[in-house]
Every structure is written in C-alpha cells, then in structure tokens.
Write an enzyme that holds these catalytic residues in place. Structure first.
Site, mmCIF file in Angstrom:
data_model
loop_
_atom_site.group_PDB
_atom_site.id
_atom_site.type_symbol
_atom_site.label_atom_id
_atom_site.label_comp_id
_atom_site.label_asym_id
_atom_site.label_seq_id
_atom_site.Cartn_x
_atom_site.Cartn_y
_atom_site.Cartn_z
ATOM 1 N N LYS A 172 0.867 -1.192 0.000
ATOM 2 C CA LYS A 172 0.000 0.000 0.000
ATOM 3 C C LYS A 172 0.893 1.227 0.000
ATOM 4 C CE LYS A 172 -2.521 1.046 3.809
ATOM 5 N NZ LYS A 172 -3.741 1.226 4.643
HETATM 6 C C1 R5P Z 1 -2.086 4.741 7.697
HETATM 7 O O1 R5P Z 1 -1.115 4.440 8.358
HETATM 8 C C2 R5P Z 1 -3.143 3.809 7.654
HETATM 9 O O2 R5P Z 1 -2.591 2.557 7.353
HETATM 10 C C3 R5P Z 1 -4.296 4.061 6.710
HETATM 11 O O3 R5P Z 1 -4.948 2.852 6.618
HETATM 12 C C4 R5P Z 1 -3.922 4.501 5.319
HETATM 13 O O4 R5P Z 1 -3.226 5.687 5.348
HETATM 14 C C5 R5P Z 1 -5.154 4.623 4.432
HETATM 15 O O5 R5P Z 1 -6.021 5.573 4.898
HETATM 16 P P1 R5P Z 1 -6.218 6.986 4.206
HETATM 17 O O6 R5P Z 1 -6.904 6.707 2.911
HETATM 18 O O7 R5P Z 1 -7.058 7.769 5.154
HETATM 19 O O8 R5P Z 1 -4.858 7.575 3.990
#
Ligand code: R5P
Length: 259
Positions: A172
């Site tokens: 991710k």
């Molecule tokens: C961040 O450390 C988290 O893993 C979140 O799950 C990730 O950033 C995704 O969330 P967002 O779309 O709010 O950035």
C-alpha cells in the site's frame, strides 16, 4: 503461492475484475479517535456492504465489528508510537496466532524507508513475512506514512520495491506523478491509500489515475469515512475500481446518493 494464501487473497482481490476496494479504518492506532471514526461501529457498518475488505486493528475488530460479518479482514499488526511521537518507532503488536484466531485474511504493517527507524521496521516486515508464509497469510506492507516522507515516484518506487523484495504480498502506497514507474518496479500488487481528505471529485480522479496506471485498487480511509456522504463515496470508488467508471460517471453516483 500456496493454496491458502491464494484463497485468502482471492477473497480480497476480486478474481473477476482483478481489483479491490479495501476500506481502511485503522487510523486510531496512532491518531486516537480520528474525525469520522470517533464511533467506529456507526461509521463502518453502513460501508461494509460495499467494501471488499476491512483494514482494522484487533481491538476495533473485537469491539466494533459484528463477528457474523462476511467481509474479509486485514489486520493492522504494527504500532507503538502515537501521533505525538516518532511514527517510525513501530514494532509488531499483534501475533500471527491472534491473526489466525480472528480469522484474518491478511496482516498489514508499516515500513518507514528513510526515517529514523527504517532498519527495524524493514526487519519487522521480514519477520512478519517469515511467520505469515508458514500459515499462508498474505502480508500487506504500508509505505510512506509520515509528514517528512517524500511522495514522488523515486521515493515511493524505492519503498515499494524494498517491501516486495523483503516478501510483502501486497503493497500500500500513495499515488504520485509518474505512478506507472512505481508499479513497474514493484512485482506485487499495489493499492493506494487515499491520504488526507480532499474534494470527492479529486479523490475519484486520483483513484481513476491509480487504476489506469496499474494499481489493483485502493485501501482508502479518510476520503470515504470523512466524506459528507460516505456511502455515496464508497459506491463511487467501487464504480471506478471495479466497473471502469469515468470520474464524471462516478461523481454522478456520489451525487445521486447524496441527493
Ligand atoms: C495509515 O497508516 C493507515 O494505514 C491508513 O490505513 C492509510 O493511510 C489509508 O487511509 P487513508 O486513505 O485515510 O490515507
């Protein structure tokens, strides 16, 4: 890939479209009661029918998600520092036994390439993959969290490639200019985080661009649960990710739901 690993991943990445809409609600593990997730159950229950997977910590899973749910779970298994400390100072907080006990489809942890605790977080990933491989559990590595991290293709390409080299099964990361270069250098599927809340149409555009440039989906949080209409937004994101919707088509879905 072993059967169990393939089977778990196929529950998350839809084999028909090759894509996924993961809903990230793990933010509290360092941010506390984040806007939009203060009452996690209320926020998440209406979104679950439209998500392919929930990315969540064990504490919130146990306390706020119905155990009869059918949605596959990716467990956030790293943590340590709060938003007030050095975010890179993370360790593994949840064991593989716990992940199995909770019937998780996968586990996720952050690596902090270029930060103070870079080495430790990368070796955490190695240890997690070693254990996860024994049980056929896919590992999602999360890159580039933290304000000081550069978010250009060179940096994200470096971080994603390292995650894949160490053995992550999915990565991710954030969307950036020349995102195709990040994808090119990373042989495992990439999903994008949404990052801070931006206008809905811009977030849909970002998702569209990421998919067009090779991402297999999103693991999106704030741009869904902080939207004025979270259900409309997740439906619109789904249309982009799974149905090849244009931004205008997806935005219409969002607006229709809002109306
Ligand atoms: C961040 O450390 C988290 O893993 C979140 O799950 C990730 O950033 C995704 O969330 P967002 O779309 O709010 O950035």
């Amino acid at each position: 890939m072993d059967w169990g690993m393939k089977n778990r991943l196929s529950g998350v990445i839809n084999p028909k479209t090759g894509k996924t809409v993961m809903l990230a609600v793990d933010h509290g593990y360092f941010q506390g009661p984040t806007t939009g997730l203060r009452e996690l159950k209320k926020a998440v229950d209406p979104l679950i029918p439209y998500a392919d997977c929930l990315f969540i910590t064990r504490g919130m899973l146990r306390n706020c998600v119905d155990s009869q749910t059918k949605i596959p779970i990716f467990l956030r298994v790293s943590g340590g520092p709060s938003v007030l400390g050095d975010l890179s100072n993370e360790d593994i907080t949840t064991s593989m036994k716990e992940a199995l006990r909770l019937n998780a489809s996968g586990v996720g942890l952050s690596i902090f390439v270029g930060a103070k605790n870079e080495e430790r977080t990368i070796s955490n990933l190695g240890r997690l993959v070693n254990e996860a491989e024994e049980y056929g559990i896919p590992v999602l590595a999360i890159t580039a969290v933290g304000k000081e991290m550069g978010r250009d293709a060179r940096y994200l390409g470096l971080a994603c490639r390292i995650a894949a080299e160490i053995g992550a099964h999915v990565v991710k990361t954030y969307y950036c200019e020349e995102f195709e270069k990040v994808v090119e250098g990373c042989p495992v599927p990439i999903v994008i985080a949404g990052g801070k809340k931006i206008p809905e149409k811009d977030a849909l555009q970002m998702a569209r661009n990421a998919i067009d440039k090779g991402a297999v989906g999103v693991d999106m949080g704030r741009n869904i649960f902080q939207s004025e209409n979270p259900v409309g937004m997740i439906k619109a994101v789904r249309a982009v990710v799974h149905e090849k919707a244009t931004v205008d088509e997806a935005y219409k879905i969002y607006k229709k739901e809002k109306a």
